[in-house]
Design an enzyme around this catalytic site. Structure first.
Site, PDB file in Angstrom:
ATOM      1  N   HIS A 271       1.263   3.327   2.183  1.00  6.76           N
ATOM      2  CA  HIS A 271       1.668   3.688   3.546  1.00  6.76           C
ATOM      3  C   HIS A 271       3.152   4.044   3.624  1.00  6.76           C
ATOM      4  O   HIS A 271       3.548   4.985   4.301  1.00  6.76           O
ATOM      5  CB  HIS A 271       1.381   2.495   4.475  1.00  6.76           C
ATOM      6  CG  HIS A 271       0.734   2.902   5.751  1.00  6.76           C
ATOM      7  ND1 HIS A 271      -0.627   2.949   5.917  1.00  6.76           N
ATOM      8  CD2 HIS A 271       1.270   3.297   6.929  1.00  6.76           C
ATOM      9  CE1 HIS A 271      -0.899   3.356   7.142  1.00  6.76           C
ATOM     10  NE2 HIS A 271       0.235   3.573   7.779  1.00  6.76           N
TER      11      HIS A 271
ATOM     12  N   THR B  51       0.849  -1.203   0.000  1.00  6.06           N
ATOM     13  CA  THR B  51       0.000   0.000   0.000  1.00  6.06           C
ATOM     14  C   THR B  51       0.884   1.253   0.000  1.00  6.06           C
ATOM     15  O   THR B  51       2.093   1.150   0.230  1.00  6.06           O
ATOM     16  CB  THR B  51      -0.879   0.022   1.270  1.00  6.06           C
ATOM     17  OG1 THR B  51      -0.021   0.283   2.394  1.00  6.06           O
ATOM     18  CG2 THR B  51      -1.620  -1.290   1.476  1.00  6.06           C
TER      19      THR B  51
END
Ligand code: DLZ
Length: 154
Positions: free
Chosen positions: A87, A85
């Site tokens: 992130h 992701t």
């Protein structure tokens, strides 16, 4: 990287803020930092080590430690490993910009000890593996930057 023998470390107090995420890596980096500081003659009582949950918290951790006045320089240690992701990008850019801001607006140097890698293997290689231990470089950088700061106030 090495420290000149003309630099006196006896008046230097070091803060180390370590992230718990990817602990196996960050503890190895911490060991590299402490080992190198001691190699250059820094005493245990001149090193304050504090933990924070993740790399994103390094900025708050370092900012509070800087405000305490207990240390002359800080090494912020974290390890962010790319996942599936976005992130990774948010944590890296938040922590990086935060450390830049601390250096720009604070009074003591904050060394960027954030390892950002694509894989765990790459992090292992750089934290005591085939490519050495980046913690050694972080410690040398901290000594040099504290010396730089102190050279302007004496
Ligand atoms: C949430 C998260 C993720 C997914 N990955 C990492 C990482 O690889 N390295 C790291 O140091 N921290 C990670 N974190 C935690 C964040 O840094 C932070 O602790 C949380 O988002 C809470 O603010």
């Amino acid at each position: 990287m090495s420290v000149s023998s003309t630099i006196d470390v006896s008046n230097m107090r070091f803060g180390v803020v370590v992230s718990e995420w990817n602990e196996q890596i960050t503890q190895s980096l911490l060991n590299g930092v402490v080992e190198t500081l001691k190699q250059y003659g820094v005493k245990d009582e001149k090193i304050i080590i504090k933990s924070v949950p993740g790399s994103f918290e390094l900025v708050f951790g370092a900012a509070q430690l800087a405000k305490s006045g207990l240390v002359d320089g800080i090494i912020a240690i974290g390890c962010v490993i790319r996942g599936d992701t976005p992130h990774f990008d948010y944590i890296c850019s938040g922590a990086t910009q935060g450390i830049v801001d601390l250096n720009l607006h604070g009074n003591i140097p904050v060394v960027y000890g954030l390892l950002t890698t694509n894989t765990l293997e790459q992090a292992e290689e750089r934290s005591g593996g085939l490519l050495g231990n980046k913690g050694n470089e972080y410690a040398v950088t901290a000594i040099k930057m504290i010396d730089y700061a102190q050279s302007l106030t004496k």
